[in-house]
Design a protein around this motif. Structure first.
Motif, PDB file in Angstrom:
ATOM      1  N   TYR A  88      11.849 -57.280  55.413  1.00  0.00           N
ATOM      2  CA  TYR A  88      11.668 -56.730  56.753  1.00  0.00           C
ATOM      3  C   TYR A  88      12.275 -55.339  56.814  1.00  0.00           C
ATOM      4  O   TYR A  88      13.474 -55.167  56.575  1.00  0.00           O
ATOM      5  CB  TYR A  88      12.337 -57.642  57.778  1.00  0.00           C
ATOM      6  CG  TYR A  88      12.113 -57.235  59.214  1.00  0.00           C
ATOM      7  CD1 TYR A  88      10.937 -57.557  59.864  1.00  0.00           C
ATOM      8  CD2 TYR A  88      13.088 -56.523  59.901  1.00  0.00           C
ATOM      9  CE1 TYR A  88      10.731 -57.189  61.187  1.00  0.00           C
ATOM     10  CE2 TYR A  88      12.890 -56.141  61.215  1.00  0.00           C
ATOM     11  CZ  TYR A  88      11.712 -56.482  61.855  1.00  0.00           C
ATOM     12  OH  TYR A  88      11.510 -56.103  63.159  1.00  0.00           O
ATOM     13  N   GLN A  89      11.438 -54.346  57.068  1.00  0.00           N
ATOM     14  CA  GLN A  89      11.870 -52.954  57.105  1.00  0.00           C
ATOM     15  C   GLN A  89      12.641 -52.581  55.833  1.00  0.00           C
ATOM     16  O   GLN A  89      13.645 -51.881  55.865  1.00  0.00           O
ATOM     17  CB  GLN A  89      12.733 -52.682  58.341  1.00  0.00           C
ATOM     18  CG  GLN A  89      11.969 -52.850  59.646  1.00  0.00           C
ATOM     19  CD  GLN A  89      12.803 -52.504  60.859  1.00  0.00           C
ATOM     20  OE1 GLN A  89      14.006 -52.709  60.867  1.00  0.00           O
ATOM     21  NE2 GLN A  89      12.152 -52.001  61.893  1.00  0.00           N
ATOM     22  N   GLY A  90      12.154 -53.101  54.715  1.00  0.00           N
ATOM     23  CA  GLY A  90      12.736 -52.769  53.429  1.00  0.00           C
ATOM     24  C   GLY A  90      13.931 -53.594  53.023  1.00  0.00           C
ATOM     25  O   GLY A  90      14.477 -53.407  51.929  1.00  0.00           O
ATOM     26  N   ASN A  91      14.359 -54.530  53.852  1.00  0.00           N
ATOM     27  CA  ASN A  91      15.538 -55.345  53.554  1.00  0.00           C
ATOM     28  C   ASN A  91      15.178 -56.825  53.475  1.00  0.00           C
ATOM     29  O   ASN A  91      14.249 -57.282  54.144  1.00  0.00           O
ATOM     30  CB  ASN A  91      16.614 -55.145  54.634  1.00  0.00           C
ATOM     31  CG  ASN A  91      17.110 -53.724  54.696  1.00  0.00           C
ATOM     32  OD1 ASN A  91      17.437 -53.127  53.667  1.00  0.00           O
ATOM     33  ND2 ASN A  91      17.169 -53.157  55.894  1.00  0.00           N
ATOM     34  N   GLN A  92      15.924 -57.550  52.669  1.00  0.00           N
ATOM     35  CA  GLN A  92      15.710 -58.984  52.546  1.00  0.00           C
ATOM     36  C   GLN A  92      16.124 -59.664  53.854  1.00  0.00           C
ATOM     37  O   GLN A  92      17.180 -59.368  54.418  1.00  0.00           O
ATOM     38  CB  GLN A  92      16.535 -59.544  51.379  1.00  0.00           C
ATOM     39  CG  GLN A  92      16.190 -60.977  51.012  1.00  0.00           C
ATOM     40  CD  GLN A  92      16.962 -61.447  49.795  1.00  0.00           C
ATOM     41  OE1 GLN A  92      17.833 -60.757  49.305  1.00  0.00           O
ATOM     42  NE2 GLN A  92      16.631 -62.640  49.318  1.00  0.00           N
ATOM     43  N   ALA A  93      15.286 -60.551  54.331  1.00  0.00           N
ATOM     44  CA  ALA A  93      15.541 -61.203  55.613  1.00  0.00           C
ATOM     45  C   ALA A  93      14.977 -62.614  55.586  1.00  0.00           C
ATOM     46  O   ALA A  93      14.375 -63.052  54.601  1.00  0.00           O
ATOM     47  CB  ALA A  93      14.940 -60.391  56.758  1.00  0.00           C
ATOM     48  N   ILE A  94      15.188 -63.337  56.682  1.00  0.00           N
ATOM     49  CA  ILE A  94      14.690 -64.699  56.840  1.00  0.00           C
ATOM     50  C   ILE A  94      13.835 -64.762  58.101  1.00  0.00           C
ATOM     51  O   ILE A  94      14.243 -64.294  59.170  1.00  0.00           O
ATOM     52  CB  ILE A  94      15.854 -65.706  56.966  1.00  0.00           C
ATOM     53  CG1 ILE A  94      16.711 -65.709  55.695  1.00  0.00           C
ATOM     54  CG2 ILE A  94      15.318 -67.103  57.253  1.00  0.00           C
ATOM     55  CD1 ILE A  94      15.985 -66.170  54.450  1.00  0.00           C
TER      56      ILE A  94
END
Length: 376
Positions: free
Chosen positions: A82-88
């Motif tokens: 999400y927006q270049g970052n790891q997310a859940i």
């Protein structure tokens, strides 16, 4: 199937991962749109990486297919970028009578409760279908469950794991105490909901079963209006569900015997069990300790009552033998807080008297968590 009812230009596109080949779904956020309550949207899901490393292209109206029972609640969690970052990404199908989980996170963030998920995006996809709601939340990746962390590094017992467990225990107790001050009760503290990451990050996740205390600081008309729920209907429903909400293995003794009184003390007792289970894993106990053996709720309440009767030996019933000074002190303080009154063990009262409520001493909890009370 999860029914995504908003058009793609409002909600965005999902990658079809029904064949189990996608590891990550990549999302980008439209410029000029801000993740804020009902106005929050996800757009332009562009690709998902498959097992062979290729990219799975998406098309409009692509859906995530999941079988769901219409009369039960269900949620699915996906790792996403999400927006270049790891997310859940969490998508939940739940009864419309429950408060939206996004509203709980909104209240937690407003109250600045520590050790709670950082919400990047959230919203309601479908307000009411078959008396159920479809909602979503995107949160920062927060690590692995405490018990998985201890299991991974248990091959050689070292004091670092006990330090980490003690730190995690006090941080979650502090989180629960601060949430209670804000008028929020978690109600489902369990092994999968206590996450640790790196050298010091601790996060208590999955507030989907949480409730707002009626007329508490967080229970406002503004919040109800923003998230489109009737706060009186929700409060009435939540009261009826108090005695059966949570994960049985970690429920407090009164909830196991179907007490309807629910406070932060019940959540802290659940965290007490989560920590003891993690400690038993550190010590390579392959056999399930008697105090952690899954029984029917009533039987488990009586087993716990017996196992906790002696402060000197209760840890052995949970498969914990190692001595660590700081951790032992924290557990000792929690034991006294949860299971004694005026120096006497109260296990029999917790099982037999469904009308009795343990007092909430929030300053004492904050002291155990090593947090200075906030003067008001």
């Amino acid at each position: 199937m999860f029914m995504l009812t908003l058009p793609s230009h409002e909600f965005g596109h999902f990658c079809d991962i029904s064949q189990g080949v996608a590891n990550f779904i990549k999302f980008t956020h439209r410029k000029g749109r801000r993740a804020d309550g009902q106005e929050s949207v996800l757009v332009d899901a562009v690709a998902a990486e498959t097992n062979d490393g290729s990219m799975l292209e998406t098309t409009e109206n692509t859906c995530i297919y999941q079988n769901i029972p219409l009369c039960k609640m269900q949620s699915r969690v996906f790792k996403v970028e999400y927006q270049g970052n790891q997310a859940i990404l969490k998508i939940a199908w739940k009864f419309a009578n429950y408060i939206p989980e996004a509203a709980i996170y909104d209240a937690l963030q407003t109250a600045k409760v520590p050790n709670t998920p950082v919400i990047l995006d959230s919203g309601i996809i479908n307000q009411n279908t078959f008396d159920c709601r479809l909602e979503y939340a995107v949160m920062e990746y927060a690590g692995a469950p405490l018990i998985d962390f201890t299991a991974e590094y248990r091959s050689s017992v070292n004091t670092g794991l006990y330090v980490r467990t003690n730190y995690t225990l006090t941080q979650v107790v502090g989180c629960l105490a601060r949430a209670w001050q804000a008028g929020i009760v978690h109600r489902d503290v369990s092994r999968g909901n206590v996450l640790v990451r790196g050298k010091g990050s601790v996060t208590l996740i999955d507030w989907g079963y949480a409730r707002l205390l009626s007329d508490g600081p967080a229970d406002t008309y503004e919040l109800a209006t923003k998230w489109h729920y009737n706060k009186y209907d929700v409060a009435c429903w939540e009261d009826r569900q108090n005695h059966c909400t949570g994960t049985p293995l970690y429920m407090s003794i009164p909830i196991l015997v179907r007490s309807r009184y629910r406070t932060v003390v019940n959540d802290v007792e659940s965290m007490f069990y989560v920590a003891l289970e993690a400690l038993s894993v550190i010590e390579n106990n392959d056999k399930t300790p008697v105090a952690l053996a899954m029984e029917d709720n009533i039987s488990m309440a009586y087993v716990r009552r017996l196992c906790l009767a002696s402060k000197d030996t209760y840890k052995e019933r949970f498969g914990v033998y190692f001595q660590d000074e700081q951790l032992d002190e924290t557990l000792s303080q929690l034991y006294d807080y949860l299971f004694t009154s005026e120096g006497k063990y109260i296990g029999h009262i917790l099982v037999d008297d469904l009308e009795w409520e343990r007092p909430v001493d929030i300053n004492r909890l904050l002291q155990i968590a090593k947090i200075e009370p906030v003067l008001t």
